[in-house]
Design a protein around this motif. Structure first.
Motif, PDB file in Angstrom:
ATOM      1  N   PHE A 166       0.865  -1.189  -0.056  1.00 17.58           N
ATOM      2  CA  PHE A 166       0.044  -0.096   0.123  1.00 17.58           C
ATOM      3  C   PHE A 166       0.926   1.027  -0.130  1.00 17.58           C
ATOM      4  CE2 PHE A 166      -2.387   3.605   1.835  1.00 17.58           C
ATOM      5  CZ  PHE A 166      -3.223   3.808   1.238  1.00 17.58           C
ATOM      6  N   ASP A 167       1.904   1.330   0.659  1.00 17.74           N
ATOM      7  CA  ASP A 167       2.946   2.395   0.742  1.00 17.74           C
ATOM      8  C   ASP A 167       3.303   2.642  -0.697  1.00 17.74           C
ATOM      9  OD1 ASP A 167       2.439   3.050   3.411  1.00 17.74           O
ATOM     10  OD2 ASP A 167       4.251   1.593   4.071  1.00 17.74           O
ATOM     11  N   ALA A 168       3.697   1.495  -1.405  1.00 15.40           N
ATOM     12  CA  ALA A 168       4.245   1.945  -2.737  1.00 15.40           C
ATOM     13  C   ALA A 168       3.245   2.564  -3.421  1.00 15.40           C
ATOM     14  CB  ALA A 168       4.844   0.353  -3.218  1.00 15.40           C
ATOM     15  N   TRP A 169       1.885   1.862  -3.477  1.00 16.05           N
ATOM     16  CA  TRP A 169       0.906   2.309  -4.451  1.00 16.05           C
ATOM     17  C   TRP A 169       0.558   3.945  -3.889  1.00 16.05           C
ATOM     18  CZ3 TRP A 169      -2.479   3.151  -7.779  1.00 16.05           C
ATOM     19  CH2 TRP A 169      -3.630   3.563  -7.726  1.00 16.05           C
ATOM     20  N   LEU A 170       0.619   4.271  -2.606  1.00 11.50           N
ATOM     21  CA  LEU A 170       0.182   5.576  -2.100  1.00 11.50           C
ATOM     22  C   LEU A 170       1.353   6.565  -3.070  1.00 11.50           C
ATOM     23  CD1 LEU A 170      -1.198   7.546  -0.438  1.00 11.50           C
ATOM     24  CD2 LEU A 170       0.307   6.929   1.514  1.00 11.50           C
ATOM     25  N   ASN A 171       2.559   6.226  -2.908  1.00 11.78           N
ATOM     26  CA  ASN A 171       3.606   6.949  -3.535  1.00 11.78           C
ATOM     27  C   ASN A 171       3.417   7.160  -5.087  1.00 11.78           C
ATOM     28  OD1 ASN A 171       6.258   8.383  -3.431  1.00 11.78           O
ATOM     29  ND2 ASN A 171       6.574   6.752  -4.747  1.00 11.78           N
ATOM     30  N   PHE A 172       3.202   6.063  -5.583  1.00 14.98           N
ATOM     31  CA  PHE A 172       2.983   5.946  -6.908  1.00 14.98           C
ATOM     32  C   PHE A 172       1.824   7.130  -7.461  1.00 14.98           C
ATOM     33  CE2 PHE A 172       0.449   4.337 -10.636  1.00 14.98           C
ATOM     34  CZ  PHE A 172       1.244   4.639 -11.807  1.00 14.98           C
ATOM     35  N   SER A 173       0.586   6.763  -6.798  1.00 13.93           N
ATOM     36  CA  SER A 173      -0.560   7.434  -6.868  1.00 13.93           C
ATOM     37  C   SER A 173      -0.358   9.127  -6.825  1.00 13.93           C
ATOM     38  CB  SER A 173      -1.903   6.878  -6.134  1.00 13.93           C
ATOM     39  OG  SER A 173      -1.643   7.350  -4.806  1.00 13.93           O
ATOM     40  N   GLN A 174       0.402   9.459  -6.017  1.00 13.27           N
ATOM     41  CA  GLN A 174       0.455  10.960  -5.698  1.00 13.27           C
ATOM     42  C   GLN A 174       1.620  11.494  -6.604  1.00 13.27           C
ATOM     43  OE1 GLN A 174      -1.903  12.134  -3.486  1.00 13.27           O
ATOM     44  NE2 GLN A 174      -2.476  10.040  -3.962  1.00 13.27           N
ATOM     45  N   THR A 175       2.436  10.670  -7.213  1.00 17.00           N
ATOM     46  CA  THR A 175       3.623  11.349  -7.970  1.00 17.00           C
ATOM     47  C   THR A 175       3.505  11.075  -9.599  1.00 17.00           C
ATOM     48  OG1 THR A 175       5.144   9.342  -7.602  1.00 17.00           O
ATOM     49  CG2 THR A 175       5.203  10.914  -6.036  1.00 17.00           C
ATOM     50  N   THR A 176       2.783  10.275  -9.913  1.00 14.15           N
ATOM     51  CA  THR A 176       2.719   9.905 -11.353  1.00 14.15           C
ATOM     52  C   THR A 176       2.019  10.865 -11.952  1.00 14.15           C
ATOM     53  OG1 THR A 176       1.996   8.377 -13.180  1.00 14.15           O
ATOM     54  CG2 THR A 176       0.476   8.702 -11.177  1.00 14.15           C
ATOM     55  N   PRO A 177       2.528  11.577 -13.028  1.00 11.48           N
ATOM     56  CA  PRO A 177       2.265  12.492 -14.127  1.00 11.48           C
ATOM     57  C   PRO A 177       0.888  12.129 -14.680  1.00 11.48           C
ATOM     58  CG  PRO A 177       4.100  11.856 -15.020  1.00 11.48           C
ATOM     59  CD  PRO A 177       4.052  11.227 -13.672  1.00 11.48           C
ATOM     60  N   ILE A 178       0.597  11.243 -14.994  1.00  6.91           N
ATOM     61  CA  ILE A 178      -0.596  10.493 -15.846  1.00  6.91           C
ATOM     62  C   ILE A 178      -1.022   9.377 -14.757  1.00  6.91           C
ATOM     63  CG2 ILE A 178      -1.381   9.398 -17.831  1.00  6.91           C
ATOM     64  CD1 ILE A 178      -0.630  12.328 -18.216  1.00  6.91           C
ATOM     65  N   PHE A 179      -2.304   9.338 -14.572  1.00  4.50           N
ATOM     66  CA  PHE A 179      -2.736   8.297 -13.843  1.00  4.50           C
ATOM     67  C   PHE A 179      -3.641   7.519 -14.408  1.00  4.50           C
ATOM     68  CE2 PHE A 179      -5.937   6.442 -10.717  1.00  4.50           C
ATOM     69  CZ  PHE A 179      -5.199   6.488  -9.479  1.00  4.50           C
ATOM     70  N   PRO A 180      -2.687   6.243 -14.743  1.00  3.46           N
ATOM     71  CA  PRO A 180      -3.217   5.341 -15.950  1.00  3.46           C
ATOM     72  C   PRO A 180      -4.326   4.341 -15.208  1.00  3.46           C
ATOM     73  CG  PRO A 180      -1.053   4.499 -14.854  1.00  3.46           C
ATOM     74  CD  PRO A 180      -1.569   5.648 -14.220  1.00  3.46           C
ATOM     75  N   THR A 181      -5.527   4.610 -15.235  1.00  7.99           N
ATOM     76  CA  THR A 181      -6.479   3.994 -14.841  1.00  7.99           C
ATOM     77  C   THR A 181      -6.697   2.442 -15.299  1.00  7.99           C
ATOM     78  OG1 THR A 181      -7.772   5.918 -14.572  1.00  7.99           O
ATOM     79  CG2 THR A 181      -8.944   4.002 -14.286  1.00  7.99           C
ATOM     80  N   SER A 182      -6.766   2.118 -16.610  1.00  5.01           N
ATOM     81  CA  SER A 182      -6.716   0.753 -16.901  1.00  5.01           C
ATOM     82  C   SER A 182      -5.597   0.128 -16.670  1.00  5.01           C
ATOM     83  CB  SER A 182      -7.228   1.042 -18.553  1.00  5.01           C
ATOM     84  OG  SER A 182      -6.138   1.406 -19.254  1.00  5.01           O
ATOM     85  N   GLN A 183      -4.495   0.659 -16.938  1.00  7.51           N
ATOM     86  CA  GLN A 183      -3.315  -0.028 -16.379  1.00  7.51           C
ATOM     87  C   GLN A 183      -3.296  -0.581 -14.997  1.00  7.51           C
ATOM     88  OE1 GLN A 183       0.521   1.902 -17.651  1.00  7.51           O
ATOM     89  NE2 GLN A 183       1.545   1.079 -15.885  1.00  7.51           N
ATOM     90  N   ILE A 184      -3.740   0.411 -14.025  1.00  5.97           N
ATOM     91  CA  ILE A 184      -3.802   0.153 -12.636  1.00  5.97           C
ATOM     92  C   ILE A 184      -4.825  -1.037 -12.243  1.00  5.97           C
ATOM     93  CG2 ILE A 184      -4.778   1.013 -10.346  1.00  5.97           C
ATOM     94  CD1 ILE A 184      -3.729   3.771 -11.478  1.00  5.97           C
TER      95      ILE A 184
END
Length: 301
Positions: free
Chosen positions: A160-178
Motif C-alpha cells: 500500500f505504501d508503494a501504491w500511495l507513493n505512485f498514485s501521488q507522484t505519477t504525472p499521468i494516472f493510468p486507470t486501466s493499467q492500474i
C-alpha cells in the motif's frame, strides 16, 4: 465547487455491460447538487445485493457478477461512487474527503431507500460501505467483505505504501493499467477502454488521485476517530458477516483476520479464500463470487 460530468457517449458499446443507468441527485451544499449513477438489475421486489466498488474502478467491475446474480433471481444494485463511472466528478482534489464520501453515499442510500441489503464490498467500497453498515445497521441483513478494511491509523502494508507513493507522484494516472496490474488475468483492450471511459482527461481524475491519500493509515489522519466509532458498532454486529479475500493481493493480505476476530457475526461463518484472484478479484473470479453471494444469502435467510 466545479463539477465535471462524463459525456454519455463515452459509455457506448461497453463489453458485457448493457445495463441501463439510474440516477439520483443529492444535495452537497446550497446550490450544489451531485448526481450519482447506479445499476439496478433483477426483480425489484427482491432484497438487494449492494455491490460497492473501490479505486479506480466503477460499477463496470461487477458486470459479470450482476449477470450471475440476476440469473439466480437476485436483485443487483451497483452504484458509481462520486468521482467515478457515470457519477459526477468534483474537479478539485480538496473536494474529496473520507467523510464526504460517506455522506454522499449515505444520502444516496436514503434516497434509494434500500433495505434488507446484502453488502459485497471491496477496496474503498469497504471503507465506505462498512461505515454505512455502522451508521445504519438496520438496513443491512448481511455483509461480505473482500480485499478491504476499515483502518484506524495503525500503518499499512509495504504494497500500500508503494501504491500511495505512485498514485501521488505519477504525472499521468493510468486507470486501466492500474486495474489490469491488480488483476491476475490480462484484461482485453475493450475492458481496459471501459475503465478509461469515465475519464476523458486528467482533470476528471481528482477523485481517483485523492482516494489513496485519504486512507487513514496514520494516527494523525482525518477519519481515524470516525472509523474507531464505526468499529464500536461493528463489534456488536451479530448479523452474518463473511470474509472472501483473494489469495493474490499484497495490499490487503491478512486483512480478513481482523474482521473474523472482532465482528460477532463472523463467528462460525465459512470464510473463504478466493483462489486465483488479485486485488480486483471481481475481474478474476466473477462466477465464483456470484455463486458465493447467492449461497450466502440462501444459507443465512
Amino acid at each position: 465547487m466545479q463539477v465535471l460530468r462524463t459525456a454519455e457517449e463515452r459509455f457506448a458499446q461497453l463489453p458485457d455491460f448493457a445495463y441501463a443507468p439510474h440516477y439520483s441527485d443529492i444535495a452537497h451544499a446550497p446550490g450544489v447538487t451531485l448526481r450519482i449513477a447506479h445499476i439496478d438489475e433483477g426483480p425489484r421486489t427482491a432484497a438487494p445485493v449492494l455491490l460497492l466498488h473501490g479505486e479506480p474502478t466503477w460499477s463496470f467491475l461487477y458486470r459479470k457478477i450482476i449477470a450471475g446474480l440476476v440469473a439466480k433471481g437476485r436483485r443487483a444494485v451497483a452504484p458509481d461512487l462520486i468521482g467515478f463511472g457515470r457519477s459526477d466528478k468534483p474537479a478539485a482534489r480538496e473536494d474529496y474527503t473520507f467523510e464526504r464520501h460517506v455522506r454522499w453515499m449515505t444520502d444516496w442510500l436514503d434516497a434509494t431507500d434500500l433495505r434488507d441489503i446484502t453488502l459485497f464490498c471491496q477496496d474503498w467500497g469497504g471503507l465506505i460501505g462498512l461505515r454505512l453498515v455502522a451508521a445504519m445497521p438496520e438496513r443491512f441483513a448481511r455483509v461480505i467483505a473482500a480485499n478491504t478494511g476499515l483502518p484506524t491509523g495503525h500503518g499499512a502494508t509495504p504494497a500500500f505504501d508503494a501504491w500511495l507513493n505512485f498514485s501521488q507522484t505519477t504525472p499521468i494516472f493510468p486507470t486501466s493499467q492500474i486495474v489490469n496490474g491488480g488483476s491476475v488475468r490480462e484484461l482485453t483492450q475493450a475492458e481496459r477502454d471501459a475503465y478509461d471511459a469515465p475519464f476523458p482527461d486528467e482533470t476528471y481524475k481528482a477523485g481517483a488521485r485523492a482516494f489513496p491519500a485519504l486512507v487513514p493509515v496514520r494516527p494523525e489522519q482525518a477519519s481515524v476517530q470516525e472509523n474507531l466509532a464505526a468499529w464500536g458498532v461493528l463489534e456488536r454486529f451479530e448479523k452474518p458477516f463473511l470474509t472472501a479475500f483473494s489469495d493474490n493481493d499484497p495490499i490487503t493480505r491478512g486483512g480478513e483476520r481482523v474482521f473474523q476476530a472482532r465482528v460477532p457475526g463472523a463467528k462460525d461463518q465459512p470464510h473463504v479464500t478466493i483462489a486465483g484472484g488479485g486485488h480486483f478479484l471481481q475481474e478474476d473470479q466473477p462466477e465464483q463470487i456470484a455463486a458465493l453471494i447467492d449461497s450466502f444469502i440462501a444459507r443465512t435467510s
